[in-house]
Design a protein around this motif. Structure first.
Motif, PDB file in Angstrom:
ATOM      1  N   GLY A 148      -3.227  66.328 -36.760  1.00 36.38           N
ATOM      2  CA  GLY A 148      -3.528  67.672 -36.294  1.00 36.38           C
ATOM      3  C   GLY A 148      -4.029  68.571 -37.395  1.00 36.38           C
ATOM      4  N   ASP A 149      -3.863  68.177 -38.650  1.00 42.38           N
ATOM      5  CA  ASP A 149      -4.488  68.909 -39.733  1.00 42.38           C
ATOM      6  C   ASP A 149      -5.927  68.419 -39.829  1.00 42.38           C
ATOM      7  OD1 ASP A 149      -4.779  70.642 -41.760  1.00 42.38           O
ATOM      8  OD2 ASP A 149      -3.460  69.644 -43.169  1.00 42.38           O
ATOM      9  N   PHE A 150      -6.834  69.245 -40.352  1.00 36.45           N
ATOM     10  CA  PHE A 150      -8.234  68.849 -40.380  1.00 36.45           C
ATOM     11  C   PHE A 150      -8.746  68.692 -41.800  1.00 36.45           C
ATOM     12  CE2 PHE A 150      -8.003  69.445 -35.978  1.00 36.45           C
ATOM     13  CZ  PHE A 150      -9.104  68.808 -35.422  1.00 36.45           C
ATOM     14  N   THR A 151      -9.834  67.960 -41.890  1.00 34.46           N
ATOM     15  CA  THR A 151     -10.348  67.556 -43.190  1.00 34.46           C
ATOM     16  C   THR A 151     -11.019  68.702 -43.924  1.00 34.46           C
ATOM     17  OG1 THR A 151     -12.439  66.957 -42.179  1.00 34.46           O
ATOM     18  CG2 THR A 151     -10.806  65.234 -42.373  1.00 34.46           C
ATOM     19  N   ASP A 152     -11.090  68.558 -45.234  1.00 33.48           N
ATOM     20  CA  ASP A 152     -11.978  69.390 -46.034  1.00 33.48           C
ATOM     21  C   ASP A 152     -13.385  68.822 -45.887  1.00 33.48           C
ATOM     22  OD1 ASP A 152      -9.958  70.952 -46.979  1.00 33.48           O
ATOM     23  OD2 ASP A 152      -9.683  69.833 -48.831  1.00 33.48           O
TER      24      ASP A 152
END
Length: 428
Positions: free
Chosen positions: A295-299
């Motif tokens: 649920g976290d997103f990429t740089d």
């Protein structure tokens, strides 16, 4: 509990809508709207226990709240108390004849490839088990990428395999993990921004101009009829163990990683296509595989590589660009894409790496069978070059919307890329 969506999630929502307004001059190519950004995978296997697989699936869903959260066009997500559905869909084709089974399997694939998940109600993913005959079955996994990034769905599949293999189904919910993931997602610090949707509208309208631009005509040849079908093609290539080890040895001798070599070869081929000495691609940088937060997103950042004659120097240039970009990556898809436009990229070319992830079908995760079909639909991306590892092999996909490129040019350059990647290295 609400949380703010990332710019990438906002663009996914805009791209999945059917009511985006475009100029009449773009009517033939506006059909790429209404396409959810999702991944679809099929795994062929021998006998699978439906109960154990269903329990493993429920465990994965309840461990990661982002998979069952609701995502609204207003720029916010909301954690739901229960999943939209946590059931395993079971289809039995064992009583059908061979030709009828083949027809039904194709119908299932075509239906799910075009499925519009109700992400605003928390329907983001699904798992289906098809019993083909007495010895064979197929597991079908479908995921709307609004819930997670590419590295995350790799981790989800690994967790599903491990939960099924361990057969530990008594404790299906670890409350501590769920609470920590919710808190981490809420604290990401994204800001809702209407310009993300506006940028997607501008991107749709820009497609019509690609084929009119003399400098880009050899790279993009828009076919409105094909785009209208909203279908995506994946050109696949496996760098076998022998060739992969050769790449690793060459990379080690240069003091770089094999992904830099693969990127440099891709850029060399793209450079031939566009007749330029510099290629820019968008590269996602994942926060880490083992400790990754679903649920976290990429740089995201832009890597610009100047092409030279010597193969080794291209690889070193690619490695340096990746190292530098990883230190300065940003949480803003919109800024990245506009930067690509500034340096002359007509559309998004993405180089997606998943280093060290062993998917289902690898020697360490054989219990759910082997990957037999794969397709990702990413309307925000013109060409997605995806690289992952299965065992000691590298698996490479070029994923494109059908109708965006001249088909023969695309396949020719893909074949050239594959041949050069596995050829012996020589100067020039």
């Amino acid at each position: 509990m609400k949380f703010t969506l990332s710019p990438l999630q906002m663009m996914y929502i805009a791209g999945s809508r059917d009511d985006v307004q475009v100029d009449e001059s773009c009517v033939d190519v506006s059909n790429i709207i209404g396409v959810p950004c999702h991944v679809y995978m099929e795994f062929d296997s021998s006998i699978i226990d439906p109960n154990d697989l269903a329990n493993a699936w429920r465990k994965v869903l309840r461990t990661h709240p982002a998979l069952t959260a609701a995502y609204d066009p207003d720029g916010y997500g909301k954690f739901l108390d229960t999943p939209y559905s946590d059931s395993l869909v079971l289809i039995d084709l064992r009583r059908l004849g061979r030709e009828r089974r083949a027809d039904e399997l194709l119908k299932i694939r075509e239906k799910l490839l075009c499925r519009r998940t109700l992400f605003e109600k928390g329907q983001n993913t699904g798992l289906l088990l098809v019993r083909i005959d007495g010895l064979n079955c197929r597991i079908i996994f479908d995921l709307n990428l609004i819930a997670c990034d590419v590295a995350s769905y790799h981790q989800i599949l690994c967790e599903l395999h491990d939960a099924y293999s361990s057969n530990k189904t008594s404790s299906l919910l670890q409350e501590g993990i769920v609470v920590d993931e919710k808190r981490a997602i809420i604290d990401r610090g994204f800001q809702a921004d209407d310009s993300d949707e506006q940028f997607w509208m501008e991107r749709i309208q820009s497609i019509a101009s690609w084929s009119e631009c003399k400098d880009s005509r050899s790279f993009y040849c828009v076919d409105g009829d094909l785009l209208a079908r909203k279908s995506y093609e994946s050109l696949d290539f496996i760098v076998d163990i022998k060739a992969a080890n050769f790449l690793r040895c060459k990379a080690s001798a240069l003091g770089i990683n094999p992904y830099s070599i693969i990127l440099s070869e891709a850029c060399r081929e793209l450079g031939k296509w566009r007749s330029t000495d510099r290629v820019s691609v968008c590269v996602p940088f994942f926060h880490g595989i083992e400790e990754k937060l679903i649920g976290d997103f990429t740089d995201l950042t832009v890597v610009s590589i100047k092409l030279v004659e010597k193969v080794e120097e291209n690889a070193l240039s690619a490695h340096e660009a990746l190292e530098d970009a990883g230190k300065h990556s940003i949480f803003c898809t919109r800024v990245v894409q506009r930067e690509m436009a500034r340096v002359g990229m007509s559309s998004d070319i993405v180089f997606t790496m998943a280093p060290g992830v062993e998917l289902i079908g690898s020697p360490s995760r054989p219990a759910l069978g082997h990957l037999s079909f794969y397709c990702s639909q990413t309307p925000q991306v013109g060409l997605d070059i995806q690289v992952s590892e299965i065992g000691e092999e590298f698996v490479i996909h070029w994923v494109v919307p059908q109708g965006l490129f001249d088909e023969y040019d695309l396949r020719e350059h893909f074949d050239n890329f594959c041949n050069e990647l596995c050829a012996d290295w020589s100067e020039g």
